[in-house]
Design a protein around this motif. Structure first.
Motif: not given
Length: 242
Positions: A56, A58, A93, A96-97, A99-101, A104-105, A108, A147
């Motif tokens: 998380g 960057r 939440d 979003e968590r 998707f980010r993990l 997006l991770g 990235r 995700a």
């Protein structure tokens, strides 16, 4: 000098199994993970270099990837989550968590590692992870299914964009016995019931998944890219009852 394979999530269940398998084959490794204690232990067992970072963050992830050196032979993003809730209980939440993990991770990590992967004089390989839940449609999987579906879309987009210099593939496991899945597999009765849903009548082991990942990172898979490959005991395609 042998260029390293970067494993983000290198101290997790599948990441650690893959690190041990690759180390046994003589591959150089650079492990990245959030748990510094587990990361150091896995690195010591596999002879890998390592750097602790939360995906998380960057900047921290960029530094951890840069620590692998100026060139890399491959990248694995072995980080994930299992959020199982009915639709009415899923929060923003949660979505979003997840998707980010997961998505997006992965994005990235590939973006940050791209200069090192392109610096490899040979073709580099990227391995991401999805889930059979994306194509099978399981109840209570809306958040994680979205995700992981994004990871599959990312795989295809990157495989097209980064060819021929990089190969990008994705593994879609069924339920695997890892620390991440302990909430589902710790109960013997539940684990047995889920295992029975698979034609091969067992749950996956981390090394089942690591075996395919190791193949996709090696030269014998040199004409494979843009693929979503199930390692799932037959659950995604076979029906042996009814």
């Amino acid at each position: 000098m042998t260029l390293p394979i970067i494993i983000v999530g290198g101290s997790g269940g599948i990441g650690s199994a893959l690190a041990h398998r690759l180390a046994a084959a003589g591959r150089a490794l650079h492990l990245i993970g959030r748990d510094a204690v587990k990361l150091r232990a896995t690195a010591a067992e596999t002879g890998a270099s390592h750097a602790a970072a939360d995906i998380g963050d960057r900047e921290a992830l960029a530094d951890a990837i840069a620590a692998a050196g100026g060139a890399a032979a491959g990248l694995v993003y072995a980080v994930g989550s299992i959020t199982l809730k009915p639709l009415a209980r899923i929060t923003d939440d949660d979505v979003e968590r997840d998707f980010r993990l997961n998505a997006l991770g992965a994005f990235r990590s590939v973006q940050l590692a791209l200069p090192a992967l392109k610096a490899n004089p040979e073709v580099s390989s990227v391995v991401l992870f999805s889930s059979i839940a994306v194509t099978q449609g399981f109840t209570s999987h809306a958040s994680i299914g979205m995700a992981k579906g994004a990871v599959e879309g990312l795989t295809l987009s990157l495989a097209a964009e980064l060819a021929p210099k990089l190969r990008v593939n994705c593994i879609a496991p069924s339920l695997t016995q890892t620390p991440l899945a302990a909430g589902l597999t710790a109960n013997a009765q539940m684990a047995s019931a889920i295992a029975a849903l698979h034609p091969l009548q067992r749950l996956g082991e981390a090394d089942d998944i690591a075996a395919l990942a190791a193949f996709l990172l090696g030269p014998d898979s040199g004409w494979i890219t843009g693929q979503i490959i199930g390692v799932d005991g037959g659950r995604s395609t076979l029906r042996t009852k009814g």
